[in-house]
Design a protein around this motif. Structure first.
Motif, PDB file in Angstrom:
ATOM      1  N   GLY A 261       0.794  -1.217   0.000  1.00  0.00           N
ATOM      2  CA  GLY A 261       0.000   0.000   0.000  1.00  0.00           C
ATOM      3  C   GLY A 261       0.820   1.257   0.000  1.00  0.00           C
ATOM      4  N   ALA A 262       2.111   1.183  -0.129  1.00  0.00           N
ATOM      5  CA  ALA A 262       2.973   2.365  -0.103  1.00  0.00           C
ATOM      6  C   ALA A 262       3.809   2.424  -1.377  1.00  0.00           C
ATOM      7  CB  ALA A 262       3.874   2.331   1.128  1.00  0.00           C
ATOM      8  N   SER A 263       4.302   3.628  -1.652  1.00  0.00           N
ATOM      9  CA  SER A 263       5.209   3.815  -2.792  1.00  0.00           C
ATOM     10  C   SER A 263       6.644   3.801  -2.261  1.00  0.00           C
ATOM     11  CB  SER A 263       4.932   5.153  -3.499  1.00  0.00           C
ATOM     12  OG  SER A 263       3.601   5.165  -3.999  1.00  0.00           O
TER      13      SER A 263
ATOM     14  N   GLY B 177       5.639  16.353   3.945  1.00  0.00           N
ATOM     15  CA  GLY B 177       4.261  16.190   3.458  1.00  0.00           C
ATOM     16  C   GLY B 177       3.210  16.093   4.544  1.00  0.00           C
ATOM     17  N   ALA B 178       3.625  15.958   5.807  1.00  0.00           N
ATOM     18  CA  ALA B 178       2.669  15.843   6.914  1.00  0.00           C
ATOM     19  C   ALA B 178       2.425  17.226   7.497  1.00  0.00           C
ATOM     20  CB  ALA B 178       3.193  14.888   7.978  1.00  0.00           C
ATOM     21  N   SER B 179       1.242  17.812   7.224  1.00  0.00           N
ATOM     22  CA  SER B 179       0.923  19.150   7.708  1.00  0.00           C
ATOM     23  C   SER B 179       0.339  19.071   9.113  1.00  0.00           C
ATOM     24  CB  SER B 179      -0.084  19.820   6.769  1.00  0.00           C
ATOM     25  OG  SER B 179      -0.515  21.044   7.289  1.00  0.00           O
ATOM     26  N   PRO B 180       0.702  20.010  10.018  1.00  0.00           N
ATOM     27  CA  PRO B 180       0.122  19.985  11.377  1.00  0.00           C
ATOM     28  C   PRO B 180      -1.365  20.312  11.383  1.00  0.00           C
ATOM     29  CG  PRO B 180       1.445  21.967  11.058  1.00  0.00           C
ATOM     30  CD  PRO B 180       1.690  21.101   9.854  1.00  0.00           C
ATOM     31  N   LEU B 181      -1.853  21.015  10.335  1.00  0.00           N
ATOM     32  CA  LEU B 181      -3.265  21.350  10.222  1.00  0.00           C
ATOM     33  C   LEU B 181      -3.785  20.874   8.877  1.00  0.00           C
ATOM     34  CD1 LEU B 181      -3.262  25.003  11.628  1.00  0.00           C
ATOM     35  CD2 LEU B 181      -4.001  22.930  12.820  1.00  0.00           C
TER      36      LEU B 181
ATOM     37  N   LEU C  33       1.149  13.181  -0.393  1.00  0.00           N
ATOM     38  CA  LEU C  33       1.717  12.006   0.263  1.00  0.00           C
ATOM     39  C   LEU C  33       2.554  12.418   1.469  1.00  0.00           C
ATOM     40  CD1 LEU C  33       3.012  10.185  -2.938  1.00  0.00           C
ATOM     41  CD2 LEU C  33       0.880   9.719  -1.717  1.00  0.00           C
ATOM     42  N   VAL C  34       2.613  11.501   2.432  1.00  0.00           N
ATOM     43  CA  VAL C  34       3.556  11.645   3.539  1.00  0.00           C
ATOM     44  C   VAL C  34       4.792  10.838   3.166  1.00  0.00           C
ATOM     45  CG1 VAL C  34       4.009  11.172   5.970  1.00  0.00           C
ATOM     46  CG2 VAL C  34       1.766  11.975   5.239  1.00  0.00           C
TER      47      VAL C  34
ATOM     48  N   GLY D   6      22.843   5.136  -0.691  1.00  0.00           N
ATOM     49  CA  GLY D   6      21.703   5.749  -1.378  1.00  0.00           C
ATOM     50  C   GLY D   6      20.679   6.242  -0.374  1.00  0.00           C
ATOM     51  N   THR D   7      19.531   6.525  -0.886  1.00  0.00           N
ATOM     52  CA  THR D   7      18.438   7.035  -0.029  1.00  0.00           C
ATOM     53  C   THR D   7      17.197   6.188  -0.268  1.00  0.00           C
ATOM     54  OG1 THR D   7      19.281   9.298  -0.176  1.00  0.00           O
ATOM     55  CG2 THR D   7      17.001   9.013   0.562  1.00  0.00           C
ATOM     56  N   ALA D   8      16.721   5.569   0.821  1.00  0.00           N
ATOM     57  CA  ALA D   8      15.483   4.793   0.747  1.00  0.00           C
ATOM     58  C   ALA D   8      14.318   5.735   1.033  1.00  0.00           C
ATOM     59  CB  ALA D   8      15.501   3.646   1.733  1.00  0.00           C
ATOM     60  N   VAL D   9      13.323   5.675   0.188  1.00  0.00           N
ATOM     61  CA  VAL D   9      12.167   6.572   0.298  1.00  0.00           C
ATOM     62  C   VAL D   9      10.895   5.737   0.317  1.00  0.00           C
ATOM     63  CG1 VAL D   9      10.916   8.506  -0.722  1.00  0.00           C
ATOM     64  CG2 VAL D   9      13.405   8.380  -0.956  1.00  0.00           C
ATOM     65  N   LEU D  10       9.962   6.107   1.262  1.00  0.00           N
ATOM     66  CA  LEU D  10       8.659   5.442   1.311  1.00  0.00           C
ATOM     67  C   LEU D  10       7.598   6.515   1.471  1.00  0.00           C
ATOM     68  CD1 LEU D  10       7.620   2.172   2.847  1.00  0.00           C
ATOM     69  CD2 LEU D  10       6.332   4.188   3.572  1.00  0.00           C
ATOM     70  N   ALA D  11       6.565   6.441   0.678  1.00  0.00           N
ATOM     71  CA  ALA D  11       5.481   7.431   0.698  1.00  0.00           C
ATOM     72  C   ALA D  11       4.135   6.732   0.872  1.00  0.00           C
ATOM     73  CB  ALA D  11       5.483   8.263  -0.574  1.00  0.00           C
ATOM     74  N   VAL D  12       3.303   7.291   1.756  1.00  0.00           N
ATOM     75  CA  VAL D  12       1.960   6.754   1.968  1.00  0.00           C
ATOM     76  C   VAL D  12       0.952   7.879   1.735  1.00  0.00           C
ATOM     77  CG1 VAL D  12       2.667   4.939   3.583  1.00  0.00           C
ATOM     78  CG2 VAL D  12       2.124   7.215   4.430  1.00  0.00           C
TER      79      VAL D  12
END
Length: 469
Positions: free
Chosen positions: A79-81, A115-119, A128-129, A142-148
């Motif tokens: 369920g994630a990118s 991507g996670a806004s407090p409001l 996405l977060v 490298g850089t591991a990236v996960l987006a939900v």
């Protein structure tokens, strides 16, 4: 009479106020609940993203890039990118296009969230977060990236917000209706009191408002109203008795004068007029005093009694003058004992107080009356004593009522109308003082008047005489 302007009823005011308060409270509560729900859901999303990112990093570290394509990698990132970026930011592996999801380059063990806004933002696509962290694999970094996605969280918050706002008008209306009902129920005793009082006339003051068994504001209002009606009824009875007594008192001298006139006109020689003249003069003076007393009390009842100029008055001089005032030859000796005593007051009213007490004592005395005055602290004490039969303890309050005579020593035949002590009480009260009666060392009654040495000037007109005891 001033024209009354129609106003909004108490029920409408309180119901409207309740609706406004409940409406504001619901709107504020809705905002607070929505923000709290959004914060909780976003915390869950970030925990989910960082948790899945840790699992992805573990797969990459153990199996390399191939591990992301395996069933294990797919299950971890369900369920994630997922993206794996090279040191230069190029996309090495991606499940969501070839565009890097973040430009952050955190070190190994460092996690960056974006991507996670407090409001919550008013947008149709919340985005996405993205969680990113540095990773080492196959001798490279490298850089591991996960987006939900945040869509489900935004939808949950939006659904709750719409439901709460949709229910607010209904809750406000229900609150207004309940407030209307409660206020109506609470005001019903007040309406009963108003209806009862409205039906009471000056001729029928015996009715009383209903009193509840609950000791609350309405119950105390009913008790106060009934106490007021008791005073009004008592005042009405006193007024009726006053009128009846005054009529009776005036009837006697008028009847005597009428009889004298008939007898005088029945004698053509006119000699009988000479015999009747003293009788008619006595009855005329008696009626004059009675009318004067009645007028004084009537003015006091109407609040129209005025005082003369407030000035310094030597009470000791008044006592000496009263003791030496000529009286008809008789068996009573009037003595005095005085100390220099000066007060502020109305001289004419004080003379009348002293004269009424002295005349009352002379009528009651067997042989001696003593007048005395002295200063006692901030008050002047005036005493009038006699050696007559005295006044029973149970009658000592009643003697200051109007038209009260206790024994044969205080009868109308000896000149008393029953108003002298009532006037004394009123005039002393007008000076801020008190008057009481007890037993005298001479064997009779002792009237004690206490007057402040510096009584404030009531002005013009002075305060009205009280009618209650």
């Amino acid at each position: 009479m001033r024209r009354r302007v129609p106003g909004i009823g108490m029920r409408v005011k309180l119901a409207a106020a309740t609706m406004v308060i409940v409406g504001i409270a619901l709107v504020v509560g809705t905002v607070i609940v929505s923000l709290a729900l959004y914060t909780a859901l976003m915390a869950s999303v970030t925990r989910e993203a960082t948790g899945q990112l840790s699992a992805v990093v573990e797969v990459i570290s153990r199996e390399g890039v191939d591990g992301l394509s395996s069933a294990t990698g797919a299950e971890v990132a369900l369920g994630a990118s997922v993206q794996l970026l090279g040191p230069d930011g190029s996309v090495v592996y991606s499940t969501n296009g070839n565009t890097p999801l973040t430009t952050a380059r955190p070190g190994v063990g460092e996690v960056v969230l974006t991507g996670a806004s407090p409001l919550p933002a008013p947008t149709e696509d919340p985005g996405l977060v993205v969680a990113a962290t540095g990773v080492a694999y196959d001798g490279r970094s490298g850089t591991a990236v996960l987006a939900v996605s945040q869509d489900s969280q935004y939808e949950a918050v939006d659904t709750v917000l719409k439901l709460l706002l949709a229910g607010t008008p209904l809750i406000v209306l229900v609150a207004g209706a309940v407030a209307w009902w409660l206020v109506s129920r609470s005001l019903q005793p007040v309406e009963d009191i108003r209806t009862t009082v409205e039906s009471i006339s000056s001729r029928h003051l015996e009715a009383r408002v209903p009193i509840s068994d609950v000791d609350d504001e309405i119950g105390r209002l009913a008790l106060t109203m009934n106490a007021m009606l008791d005073r009004l009824e008592r005042g009405r009875r006193q007024q009726d008795q006053f009128v009846a007594d005054a009529s009776h008192e005036l009837r006697s001298p008028l009847a005597s004068l009428h009889t004298a006139l008939e007898m005088g006109t029945g004698d053509p020689s006119g000699r009988r007029w000479q015999d009747l003249a003293p009788v008619m003069s006595t009855e005329t003076r008696r009626m004059e005093r009675l009318v004067d007393d009645l007028l004084t009390l009537a003015r006091g009842d109407a609040g129209m009694v005025t005082s003369g100029r407030w000035r310094d008055v030597d009470l000791d001089d008044l006592v000496v003058e009263e003791a030496r005032r000529p009286r008809g030859a008789g068996r009573v000796e009037v003595l005095f004992e005085v100390e220099p005593t000066r007060i502020r007051g109305d001289r004419l009213q004080l003379v009348r107080v002293l004269r009424n007490l002295a005349d009352n004592a002379v009528r009651a005395a067997a042989s001696r009356v003593v007048l005395s005055v002295e200063a006692d602290g901030a008050a002047a004490v005036l005493r009038v004593e006699d050696d007559g039969p005295g006044i029973p303890p149970e009658e000592r309050e009643r003697v200051f009522e109007r038209f009260v005579r206790l024994d044969t020593a205080r009868t109308r035949d000896e000149g008393g109308s029953g108003l002298g002590l009532a006037i004394v009480h009123e005039l002393v009260t007008n000076h801020g003082g008190t008057v009481a009666v007890d037993a005298s060392a001479l064997g009779g009654a002792r009237f004690t008047v206490r007057l402040p040495l510096d009584s404030p000037d009531p002005g013009q007109p002075a305060a009205g005489l009280s009618t209650t005891r």
